[in-house]
Write an enzyme that holds these catalytic residues in place. Structure first.
Site, PDB file in Angstrom:
ATOM      1  N   ASP A  29       1.179  -1.374  -0.373  1.00 55.03           N
ATOM      2  CA  ASP A  29      -0.146   0.141   0.162  1.00 55.03           C
ATOM      3  C   ASP A  29       0.940   1.404   0.257  1.00 55.03           C
ATOM      4  O   ASP A  29       2.376   0.907   0.462  1.00 55.03           O
ATOM      5  CB  ASP A  29      -0.547  -0.279   1.223  1.00 55.03           C
ATOM      6  CG  ASP A  29      -1.897   1.434   0.999  1.00 55.03           C
ATOM      7  OD1 ASP A  29      -2.999   0.739   1.674  1.00 55.03           O
ATOM      8  OD2 ASP A  29      -1.746   2.370   0.721  1.00 55.03           O
ATOM      9  N   GLU A  79      30.501   5.777   3.008  1.00 58.07           N
ATOM     10  CA  GLU A  79      30.489   3.987   3.383  1.00 58.07           C
ATOM     11  C   GLU A  79      30.483   3.214   2.431  1.00 58.07           C
ATOM     12  O   GLU A  79      30.517   2.277   2.185  1.00 58.07           O
ATOM     13  CB  GLU A  79      29.263   4.080   4.414  1.00 58.07           C
ATOM     14  CG  GLU A  79      27.430   4.307   4.149  1.00 58.07           C
ATOM     15  CD  GLU A  79      26.946   3.165   5.310  1.00 58.07           C
ATOM     16  OE1 GLU A  79      26.893   4.248   6.211  1.00 58.07           O
ATOM     17  OE2 GLU A  79      26.282   1.905   5.190  1.00 58.07           O
ATOM     18  N   CYS A 111      26.359   5.736   8.724  1.00 57.60           N
ATOM     19  CA  CYS A 111      26.238   7.524   8.569  1.00 57.60           C
ATOM     20  C   CYS A 111      26.515   8.834   9.517  1.00 57.60           C
ATOM     21  O   CYS A 111      26.007   9.376   9.182  1.00 57.60           O
ATOM     22  CB  CYS A 111      24.949   7.407   8.351  1.00 57.60           C
ATOM     23  SG  CYS A 111      23.998   5.834   8.103  1.00 57.60           S
ATOM     24  N   SER A 201      17.775  -2.112  13.790  1.00 63.06           N
ATOM     25  CA  SER A 201      18.617  -1.246  13.688  1.00 63.06           C
ATOM     26  C   SER A 201      17.938   0.274  14.300  1.00 63.06           C
ATOM     27  O   SER A 201      18.717   1.335  14.578  1.00 63.06           O
ATOM     28  CB  SER A 201      19.422  -1.350  12.502  1.00 63.06           C
ATOM     29  OG  SER A 201      18.157  -0.304  11.443  1.00 63.06           O
ATOM     30  N   HIS A 233      20.063  11.915  11.956  1.00 61.51           N
ATOM     31  CA  HIS A 233      19.976  11.289  10.153  1.00 61.51           C
ATOM     32  C   HIS A 233      18.498  10.783   9.997  1.00 61.51           C
ATOM     33  O   HIS A 233      17.901  10.419  11.031  1.00 61.51           O
ATOM     34  CB  HIS A 233      21.192  10.433  10.904  1.00 61.51           C
ATOM     35  CG  HIS A 233      21.108   8.946   9.752  1.00 61.51           C
ATOM     36  ND1 HIS A 233      21.514   9.454   8.235  1.00 61.51           N
ATOM     37  CD2 HIS A 233      21.117   8.086  10.042  1.00 61.51           C
ATOM     38  CE1 HIS A 233      21.252   8.270   7.872  1.00 61.51           C
ATOM     39  NE2 HIS A 233      21.173   7.505   8.935  1.00 61.51           N
ATOM     40  N   ASN A 276      17.550   7.527   1.215  1.00 61.21           N
ATOM     41  CA  ASN A 276      18.795   7.860   2.184  1.00 61.21           C
ATOM     42  C   ASN A 276      20.172   7.878   1.751  1.00 61.21           C
ATOM     43  O   ASN A 276      20.850   6.951   0.814  1.00 61.21           O
ATOM     44  CB  ASN A 276      19.100   6.353   2.415  1.00 61.21           C
ATOM     45  CG  ASN A 276      19.746   6.205   4.820  1.00 61.21           C
ATOM     46  OD1 ASN A 276      20.738   7.288   4.905  1.00 61.21           O
ATOM     47  ND2 ASN A 276      20.145   5.198   5.049  1.00 61.21           N
TER      48      ASN A 276
END
Ligand code: CAA
Length: 387
Positions: A29, A79, A111, A201, A233, A276
């Site tokens: 969705d 990274e 990050c 995470s 972040h 991101n």
């Protein structure tokens, strides 16, 4: 003496995949993407784009405005490194025409690394206030196709000129620090996509926010109520909301929703359509805030940097008088709107493309229209071209 961010510029990719196209493929969705994670689109690098081309594109306007003379250090945080030995910043140094009397280095901690780079830069400027440091965060976020992380990919570079008497943000002391050895997100050298324990995470991020805030207050930092806005972040923009509510609860403050929106609402405009950008993400949040707020002169702003693995830092800056004369709002908006939407199939083909490893001469298909491109891979060397 005030030291901090004198200029801030970001660049992103040639292509963009709207989450509507992703939802058609996954069957999710669209509310899950638009509301659940707070993402509308993600930047997708073309075949001839990487962290170097984005980093150079982000930094070039800074060089055009301020020249190269005072820059004696370039720190590139990433990274998604392209070489185990050579710093990506050396290619950027060359593309930008910086003088040979420059130190260039690459730093990494998921990050978080750009914040370490910023703090190292501030230390260098305190040692010699005539010098400026170019800090660049540049990353491509890649998860496996058809994984839950796929919806939280993206790519961008943020370049910052760090110097004395900064035109944008005066970075304050102290900083709150937090490190914990956790395996929430990582990428072994032999993988091109990140490994992630999604829900863990999120918990690790929240614990790190708590830990860095605790240290910040123990070091004598400001009260939470002092801050006009909070730049977190943003691996996906809803994460900033989760983190801020968690911080408010942890400190016993009122987690009143209109106040949460007032503290975060202007920080997400770029990340919700770029996706991101790993180490650049917190600085895209800062750019969004500066570009969209009415007037932040002298306002304290919190920056909360998180890198899985994990390291976090809570620090503050105050916005410099006259900062609006130095913003790059139009260029930032153009960086987002100039991207070409691609279909899910095109995205999937790009995602699956890898550079040849046989050491032959391989021209890279010309797909970009930006100022720098990866032209070829030859004898295991990346060949970049300015336009
Ligand atoms: N309408 C509105 N909301 C909906 C919805 C709908 N139709 N369907 C689902 N949602 C909501 C869910 O309720 C959920 O919200 P809450 O978290 O508030 O409960 C949200 O949408 C996401 O749904 P799921 O948790 O079911 O989503 P998922 O399991 O597919 O994965 C994710 C989400 C874990 C973030 C995954 O995308 C992922 O693994 N991403 C990569 C890891 C990441 O970004 N972690 C962040 C912390 S780590 C970090 O910050 C470092 C870094 O940069 C990687």
């Amino acid at each position: 003496m005030h030291v901090g961010i004198h200029d801030l510029s970001f660049a992103t990719t040639e292509f963009v995949l709207p989450h509507t196209a992703l939802a058609e493929h996954t069957g999710a969705d669209i509310g899950k993407y638009h509301l659940g994670i707070g993402q509308r689109a993600m930047s997708v690098p073309a075949a001839d784009e990487d962290i170097v081309t984005m980093a150079a594109a982000a930094a070039a306007p800074i060089i055009a405005r301020w020249g190269v003379e005072k820059i004696r250090t370039v720190v590139l945080a990433t990274e998604s490194s392209i070489d185990q030995a050579k710093a990506a910043g050396v290619y950027v140094h060359s593309l930008l025409g910086l003088p040979s009397s420059t130190r260039v280095v690459e730093v990494k901690q998921a990050c978080y690394a750009a914040t370490a780079a910023l703090q190292f830069a501030i230390g260098l400027v305190h040692r010699d206030p005539d010098q400026r440091v170019l800090v660049i965060a540049s990353d491509v976020s890649r998860y496996e196709l058809d994984s839950p992380g796929e919806a939280t990919q993206g790519a961008a570079a943020a370049a910052m000129l760090v110097g004395a008497d900064p035109a944008l943000v005066r970075v304050e002391n102290p900083a709150g620090l937090f490190t914990a050895d956790v395996m929430d997100f990582w990428r072994p050298n032999y993988l091109t996509t990140a490994l992630v324990a999604g829900q863990e995470s999120i918990t690790a991020y929240l614990q790190a926010v708590e830990g860095s805030w605790k240290d910040y207050t123990e070091q004598g930092g400001r009260r939470l109520t002092d801050f006009r806005a909070f730049c977190y972040h943003q691996p996906f923009t809803k994460m900033a909301y989760k983190a801020h509510r968690h911080l408010l609860r942890f400190t016993g403050a009122d987690a009143d929703e209109p106040q949460v929106t007032a503290a975060l609402g202007l920080t997400t405009a770029y990340n919700e359509v770029v996706g991101n950008s790993y180490t650049a993400s917190v600085y895209l949040a800062l750019a969004s805030l500066l570009d969209h707020a009415d007037d932040l002169t002298d306002a304290p702003v919190a920056l909360i940097s998180y890198g899985s693995g994990s390291v976090a830092e809570f620090f503050a800056g105050t916005v410099a008088p006259g900062y609006r004369d130095h913003l790059r709002t139009t260029a930032h908006q153009t960086a987002v709107t100039r991207r070409k939407p691609i279909s899910y199939d095109t995205y999937r083909a790009l995602h699956s493309t890898t550079l040849p490893t046989d050491g032959g001469h391989h021209p890279v298909p010309e797909q970009t229209t930006g100022p720098y491109r990866l032209a070829a891979l030859s004898d295991h060397k990346r060949i970049y071209e300015p336009r």
